[in-house]
Design a protein around this motif. Sequence first.
Motif, short mmCIF file in Angstrom:
data_model
loop_
_atom_site.label_atom_id
_atom_site.label_comp_id
_atom_site.label_asym_id
_atom_site.label_seq_id
_atom_site.Cartn_x
_atom_site.Cartn_y
_atom_site.Cartn_z
N ASP A 92 -14.32 8.40 -22.26
CA ASP A 92 -13.39 9.16 -21.41
C ASP A 92 -13.37 10.64 -21.79
N ARG A 147 -14.70 8.98 -8.68
CA ARG A 147 -13.60 9.89 -8.98
C ARG A 147 -13.17 10.69 -7.74
N ARG A 169 -6.01 10.58 -16.89
CA ARG A 169 -6.85 11.33 -17.83
C ARG A 169 -7.14 12.74 -17.35
N ASP A 170 -7.13 12.93 -16.03
CA ASP A 170 -7.51 14.24 -15.46
C ASP A 170 -6.43 14.77 -14.53
N ARG A 174 -9.04 0.79 -12.53
CA ARG A 174 -9.16 -0.61 -12.92
C ARG A 174 -9.43 -1.50 -11.71
N ARG A 191 -17.36 12.31 -21.12
CA ARG A 191 -18.10 12.25 -19.85
C ARG A 191 -18.18 13.66 -19.23
N ARG A 236 -13.52 3.49 -25.48
CA ARG A 236 -13.03 4.12 -24.24
C ARG A 236 -12.70 5.59 -24.46
O1 DC Z 1 -4.68 4.36 -18.28
P1 DC Z 1 -5.60 3.14 -18.35
O2 DC Z 1 -5.97 2.75 -19.75
O3 DC Z 1 -5.10 2.00 -17.54
O4 DC Z 1 -6.95 3.66 -17.64
C1 DC Z 1 -8.08 2.84 -17.53
C2 DC Z 1 -9.34 3.68 -17.50
O5 DC Z 1 -9.42 4.41 -16.28
C3 DC Z 1 -9.51 4.70 -18.61
O6 DC Z 1 -10.21 4.18 -19.71
C4 DC Z 1 -10.29 5.81 -17.96
C5 DC Z 1 -10.01 5.66 -16.49
N1 DC Z 1 -9.13 6.70 -15.95
C6 DC Z 1 -9.71 7.88 -15.59
O7 DC Z 1 -10.91 8.07 -15.80
N2 DC Z 1 -8.97 8.85 -14.99
C7 DC Z 1 -7.66 8.66 -14.77
N3 DC Z 1 -6.95 9.63 -14.15
C8 DC Z 1 -7.04 7.46 -15.16
C9 DC Z 1 -7.81 6.50 -15.78
#
Ligand code: DC
Length: 223
Positions: free
Chosen positions: A183, A108, A129-130, A40, A186, A179
Amino acid sequence: MSKNIIIAIDGPAASGKSTAAKRLAKALGFLYLDTGAMYRAITYAVIKNNIFNDLAKIFELVKNIELRLKYENGLTRVFINSDEVTDYIRTPEVSGKVSEISRIPEVREEMVRLQRKIAAQGNLVAEGRDITTVVFPSADVKIFMTASLDERAKRRYKEHLEQGDAITFEEVKENLIKRDKIDSSREVSPLKKADDAIELDTTNLSVDEELQKMVDLVNNARE
Ligand code: DC
């Protein structure tokens, strides 16, 4: 010195990861890392510098940015080159663009490097997410947190109302759907459940029940 313990939590937007991870970190006395806040913050900087369509400038920004997170009193404070941006990273504008920025491999790569550096500082609960699949695939406990779309939209809408954001429930829901789709589909580090992660559906769980389930998982792993 024994190795630091890592609890890794992944899940879709508004699945309850942040609340759960914060409470777990507090209960265990571990550090807490909100990796979404990092993506973010980069997105906010991209918008502010008006370079959303300029990949070369985004690479340059992410290589040179000094990003610092400071977790205190339940809040992840975020600083870019010593300016605090905490209040700007959860706006609907940033939420609407963050998936586009976080799908960029070079972004990333830098974030993962920083996340691993933070993990060297002590025992950690990290969420994103990862985290279970790419950042810490050998974490001591791996949790994949889910909740129904309606429940997640309700939770996120409530947060927006508390922040005073002008947004409707339907818009919040649409943003989550969009999203989730980006997410999870991708090419680089998509959101998916790691084979050895434990799935925790929080749709009908209270925050206390959620915490108890996670503490049990950690205790089992430590036995
Ligand atoms: O957890 P969040 O909704 O605040 O995360 C915002 C965005 O960041 C989410 O839509 C995808 C990305 N994100 C990511 O790609 N990998 C992560 N480890 C954490 C978040």
